[in-house]
Design a protein around this motif. Structure first.
Motif, PDB file in Angstrom:
ATOM      1  N   VAL A 246       0.861  -1.187   0.000  1.00  0.00           N
ATOM      2  CA  VAL A 246       0.000   0.000   0.000  1.00  0.00           C
ATOM      3  C   VAL A 246       0.894   1.232   0.000  1.00  0.00           C
ATOM      4  O   VAL A 246       1.945   1.253   0.657  1.00  0.00           O
ATOM      5  CB  VAL A 246      -0.932  -0.008   1.224  1.00  0.00           C
ATOM      6  N   ALA A 247       0.480   2.250  -0.717  1.00  0.00           N
ATOM      7  CA  ALA A 247       1.317   3.429  -0.934  1.00  0.00           C
ATOM      8  C   ALA A 247       1.287   4.381   0.262  1.00  0.00           C
ATOM      9  O   ALA A 247       0.730   5.469   0.193  1.00  0.00           O
ATOM     10  CB  ALA A 247       0.872   4.166  -2.196  1.00  0.00           C
ATOM     11  N   PHE A 248       1.902   3.952   1.357  1.00  0.00           N
ATOM     12  CA  PHE A 248       2.067   4.827   2.513  1.00  0.00           C
ATOM     13  C   PHE A 248       3.392   5.574   2.355  1.00  0.00           C
ATOM     14  O   PHE A 248       4.429   5.161   2.877  1.00  0.00           O
ATOM     15  CB  PHE A 248       2.061   4.016   3.810  1.00  0.00           C
ATOM     16  N   GLY A 249       3.355   6.686   1.620  1.00  0.00           N
ATOM     17  CA  GLY A 249       4.578   7.395   1.293  1.00  0.00           C
ATOM     18  C   GLY A 249       5.370   7.875   2.488  1.00  0.00           C
ATOM     19  O   GLY A 249       6.611   7.874   2.464  1.00  0.00           O
ATOM     20  N   ALA A 250       4.690   8.275   3.566  1.00  0.00           N
ATOM     21  CA  ALA A 250       5.393   8.801   4.736  1.00  0.00           C
ATOM     22  C   ALA A 250       6.325   7.766   5.344  1.00  0.00           C
ATOM     23  O   ALA A 250       7.381   8.108   5.892  1.00  0.00           O
ATOM     24  CB  ALA A 250       4.394   9.295   5.776  1.00  0.00           C
ATOM     25  N   ASN A 251       5.969   6.496   5.259  1.00  0.00           N
ATOM     26  CA  ASN A 251       6.785   5.449   5.866  1.00  0.00           C
ATOM     27  C   ASN A 251       8.169   5.348   5.241  1.00  0.00           C
ATOM     28  O   ASN A 251       9.086   4.790   5.853  1.00  0.00           O
ATOM     29  CB  ASN A 251       6.089   4.094   5.740  1.00  0.00           C
ATOM     30  N   TYR A 252       8.329   5.861   4.020  1.00  0.00           N
ATOM     31  CA  TYR A 252       9.587   5.720   3.300  1.00  0.00           C
ATOM     32  C   TYR A 252      10.446   6.976   3.350  1.00  0.00           C
ATOM     33  O   TYR A 252      11.527   7.010   2.768  1.00  0.00           O
ATOM     34  CB  TYR A 252       9.305   5.341   1.844  1.00  0.00           C
ATOM     35  N   LEU A 253       9.978   8.023   4.030  1.00  0.00           N
ATOM     36  CA  LEU A 253      10.803   9.214   4.176  1.00  0.00           C
ATOM     37  C   LEU A 253      12.048   8.868   4.993  1.00  0.00           C
ATOM     38  O   LEU A 253      11.968   8.115   5.966  1.00  0.00           O
ATOM     39  CB  LEU A 253      10.023  10.317   4.880  1.00  0.00           C
ATOM     40  N   PRO A 254      13.214   9.409   4.637  1.00  0.00           N
ATOM     41  CA  PRO A 254      14.438   9.086   5.385  1.00  0.00           C
ATOM     42  C   PRO A 254      14.314   9.327   6.889  1.00  0.00           C
ATOM     43  O   PRO A 254      14.804   8.527   7.684  1.00  0.00           O
ATOM     44  CB  PRO A 254      15.488  10.001   4.749  1.00  0.00           C
ATOM     45  N   MET A 255      13.639  10.401   7.316  1.00  0.00           N
ATOM     46  CA  MET A 255      13.547  10.665   8.750  1.00  0.00           C
ATOM     47  C   MET A 255      12.671   9.611   9.437  1.00  0.00           C
ATOM     48  O   MET A 255      12.916   9.237  10.590  1.00  0.00           O
ATOM     49  CB  MET A 255      13.016  12.078   9.021  1.00  0.00           C
ATOM     50  N   VAL A 256      11.673   9.096   8.725  1.00  0.00           N
ATOM     51  CA  VAL A 256      10.830   8.054   9.293  1.00  0.00           C
ATOM     52  C   VAL A 256      11.580   6.726   9.329  1.00  0.00           C
ATOM     53  O   VAL A 256      11.448   5.938  10.272  1.00  0.00           O
ATOM     54  CB  VAL A 256       9.508   7.942   8.512  1.00  0.00           C
ATOM     55  N   GLN A 257      12.380   6.487   8.310  1.00  0.00           N
ATOM     56  CA  GLN A 257      13.225   5.289   8.326  1.00  0.00           C
ATOM     57  C   GLN A 257      14.194   5.324   9.513  1.00  0.00           C
ATOM     58  O   GLN A 257      14.464   4.297  10.147  1.00  0.00           O
ATOM     59  CB  GLN A 257      14.003   5.187   7.017  1.00  0.00           C
ATOM     60  N   GLN A 258      14.708   6.513   9.828  1.00  0.00           N
ATOM     61  CA  GLN A 258      15.573   6.647  11.001  1.00  0.00           C
ATOM     62  C   GLN A 258      14.793   6.364  12.286  1.00  0.00           C
ATOM     63  O   GLN A 258      15.322   5.740  13.217  1.00  0.00           O
ATOM     64  CB  GLN A 258      16.176   8.051  11.058  1.00  0.00           C
ATOM     65  N   ALA A 259      13.553   6.820  12.335  1.00  0.00           N
ATOM     66  CA  ALA A 259      12.724   6.553  13.507  1.00  0.00           C
ATOM     67  C   ALA A 259      12.500   5.059  13.689  1.00  0.00           C
ATOM     68  O   ALA A 259      12.573   4.532  14.808  1.00  0.00           O
ATOM     69  CB  ALA A 259      11.381   7.274  13.375  1.00  0.00           C
ATOM     70  N   LYS A 260      12.251   4.358  12.598  1.00  0.00           N
ATOM     71  CA  LYS A 260      12.063   2.911  12.664  1.00  0.00           C
ATOM     72  C   LYS A 260      13.343   2.227  13.142  1.00  0.00           C
ATOM     73  O   LYS A 260      13.296   1.270  13.937  1.00  0.00           O
ATOM     74  CB  LYS A 260      11.653   2.385  11.299  1.00  0.00           C
ATOM     75  N   GLN A 261      14.488   2.726  12.675  1.00  0.00           N
ATOM     76  CA  GLN A 261      15.763   2.149  13.106  1.00  0.00           C
ATOM     77  C   GLN A 261      15.963   2.343  14.604  1.00  0.00           C
ATOM     78  O   GLN A 261      16.426   1.431  15.301  1.00  0.00           O
ATOM     79  CB  GLN A 261      16.912   2.779  12.322  1.00  0.00           C
ATOM     80  N   LEU A 262      15.623   3.534  15.103  1.00  0.00           N
ATOM     81  CA  LEU A 262      15.735   3.778  16.542  1.00  0.00           C
ATOM     82  C   LEU A 262      14.805   2.859  17.330  1.00  0.00           C
ATOM     83  O   LEU A 262      15.165   2.357  18.404  1.00  0.00           O
ATOM     84  CB  LEU A 262      15.413   5.237  16.856  1.00  0.00           C
ATOM     85  N   MET A 263      13.609   2.650  16.823  1.00  0.00           N
ATOM     86  CA  MET A 263      12.684   1.755  17.511  1.00  0.00           C
ATOM     87  C   MET A 263      13.206   0.324  17.526  1.00  0.00           C
ATOM     88  O   MET A 263      13.045  -0.407  18.509  1.00  0.00           O
ATOM     89  CB  MET A 263      11.305   1.810  16.847  1.00  0.00           C
ATOM     90  N   ASP A 264      13.860  -0.088  16.440  1.00  0.00           N
ATOM     91  CA  ASP A 264      14.393  -1.443  16.371  1.00  0.00           C
ATOM     92  C   ASP A 264      15.627  -1.615  17.252  1.00  0.00           C
ATOM     93  O   ASP A 264      15.821  -2.665  17.877  1.00  0.00           O
ATOM     94  CB  ASP A 264      14.751  -1.796  14.922  1.00  0.00           C
ATOM     95  N   GLU A 265      16.482  -0.566  17.301  1.00  0.00           N
ATOM     96  CA  GLU A 265      17.752  -0.689  18.007  1.00  0.00           C
ATOM     97  C   GLU A 265      17.678  -0.266  19.473  1.00  0.00           C
ATOM     98  O   GLU A 265      18.371  -0.835  20.319  1.00  0.00           O
ATOM     99  CB  GLU A 265      18.818   0.148  17.286  1.00  0.00           C
ATOM    100  N   VAL A 266      16.864   0.748  19.779  1.00  0.00           N
ATOM    101  CA  VAL A 266      16.752   1.255  21.146  1.00  0.00           C
ATOM    102  C   VAL A 266      15.429   0.816  21.761  1.00  0.00           C
ATOM    103  O   VAL A 266      15.378   0.212  22.825  1.00  0.00           O
ATOM    104  CB  VAL A 266      16.896   2.787  21.194  1.00  0.00           C
ATOM    105  N   GLY A 267      14.348   1.138  21.079  1.00  0.00           N
ATOM    106  CA  GLY A 267      13.025   0.707  21.497  1.00  0.00           C
ATOM    107  C   GLY A 267      12.492   1.438  22.705  1.00  0.00           C
ATOM    108  O   GLY A 267      13.179   2.232  23.347  1.00  0.00           O
ATOM    109  N   ILE A 268      11.236   1.160  23.010  1.00  0.00           N
ATOM    110  CA  ILE A 268      10.574   1.775  24.166  1.00  0.00           C
ATOM    111  C   ILE A 268       9.937   0.705  25.061  1.00  0.00           C
ATOM    112  O   ILE A 268       9.099   1.012  25.904  1.00  0.00           O
ATOM    113  CB  ILE A 268       9.510   2.799  23.715  1.00  0.00           C
ATOM    114  N   GLY A 269      10.331  -0.540  24.873  1.00  0.00           N
ATOM    115  CA  GLY A 269       9.721  -1.619  25.639  1.00  0.00           C
ATOM    116  C   GLY A 269       8.373  -2.001  25.062  1.00  0.00           C
ATOM    117  O   GLY A 269       8.109  -1.819  23.861  1.00  0.00           O
ATOM    118  N   GLU A 270       7.499  -2.538  25.898  1.00  0.00           N
ATOM    119  CA  GLU A 270       6.166  -2.926  25.450  1.00  0.00           C
ATOM    120  C   GLU A 270       5.283  -1.688  25.294  1.00  0.00           C
ATOM    121  O   GLU A 270       5.203  -0.849  26.197  1.00  0.00           O
ATOM    122  CB  GLU A 270       5.528  -3.883  26.455  1.00  0.00           C
TER     123      GLU A 270
END
Length: 306
Positions: A121-145
């Motif tokens: 599905v064409a969720f363009g915002a998900n592919y913005l570089p700053m959003v990709q960085q946010a996803k990386q932070l969530m994967d590497e640092v995370g916020i727990g449950e």
């Protein structure tokens, strides 16, 4: 290397302004066939972008032998068009909202699995570089449950959804037809379908949340035929709760930089992603980590999915 044969079903405003030009960025892509209603607009789009074939019948796109199909027709027809493309062996990128009926959405997931094709599905915002960085932070640092999730969006759609004007980013070769957006049986609803689906796609992808239930209030000022504003409370699998809200904002000089923010609270930390102010941060264990973002990084585009 074989060239990629692409067809487009529903060459509407966003397909003409974004999807088709972005496809042309790839030198390995051949624009094979395009379908939309309106012979004059169809002819202009074919000539402008160099499609080999053009037709008002979407079956002609399917029959052209395509590898990839962009489905950007009105939401009521997404299931029919995407299913036909998958059955013909094409990978499919479908515009949001994916389908009006959730059962139709799951049927397309099943069809893609049977055909062994990609369906996105064409969720363009998900592919913005700053959003990709946010996803990386969530994967590497995370916020727990995940415990709580807030998603907020506003964008310039008052005129479009109230039948008093058009969308400010509309391409002149593909001015949106009113019914596509404001006839509930064709568009499926108002702001929630037209725009807030972007925000929901962003929030759920960043956090990995799945919503199990929700309740919505809707508002339709200006005697609009569909709602302009939404406020939704929801509960996720695992017990997290959240709110999703958004509305049709007024026209401004920077209409592409919509307000779009996701804040999440977890058992061990917090996430903030603000596309309007270009902020990405994760707070955990007394430390706040910011992603490096620049002015303009929050402007929505759809280069990533293509």
């Amino acid at each position: 290397m074989a060239r990629i044969r692409v067809g487009v079903i529903g060459a509407g405003s966003w397909a003409v302004a974004s999807h088709i030009p972005n496809l042309l960025r790839d030198p390995d892509v051949d624009l094979v066939a395009v379908a939309r209603k309106g012979p004059e607009q169809l002819r202009r789009i074919q000539e402008r972008f160099g499609f080999e074939f053009a037709s008002e019948d979407y079956h002609d796109v399917i029959d052209a032998g395509i590898d990839v199909c962009v489905v950007s027709s009105p939401a009521a027809f997404h299931r029919e068009h995407a299913a036909a493309a998958l059955a013909a062996g094409a990978h499919v990128m479908c515009e949001k909202p994916f389908t009006i009926d959730p059962a139709e959405a799951w049927s397309l997931v099943d069809a893609a699995e049977v055909a062994d094709r990609q369906l996105i599905v064409a969720f363009g915002a998900n592919y913005l570089p700053m959003v990709q960085q946010a996803k990386q932070l969530m994967d590497e640092v995370g916020i727990g449950e995940l415990e709580q999730l807030s998603i907020v969006m506003s964008s310039t759609t008052r005129e479009l959804l109230s039948n008093t004007g058009s969308y400010p980013q509309a391409d002149q070769d593909a001015i949106p037809e009113t019914a596509t957006w404001t006839a509930p049986t064709i568009g499926g609803g108002g702001y929630a379908q037209a725009q807030l689906s972007h925000a929901l796609g962003l929030g759920l992808w960043l956090t990995g949340a799945r919503v199990e239930s929700g309740f919505a209030y809707m508002s339709a000022p200006l005697a609009a035929p569909v709602e302009l504003h939404d406020a939704i409370a929801f509960r996720c699998d695992g017990g997290a709760i959240g709110v999703l809200s958004g509305g049709s904002a007024h026209l401004d000089a920077d209409a592409n930089k919509h307000a779009l923010e996701v804040r999440a609270i977890g058992s061990a930390g917090q996430l903030q992603v603000d596309l309007q102010r270009e902020i990405v941060s994760v707070f955990r264990d007394g430390r706040q980590t910011f992603a490096q973002v620049r002015d303009g990084d929050g402007a929505i585009h759809c280069r990533g999915p293509i």
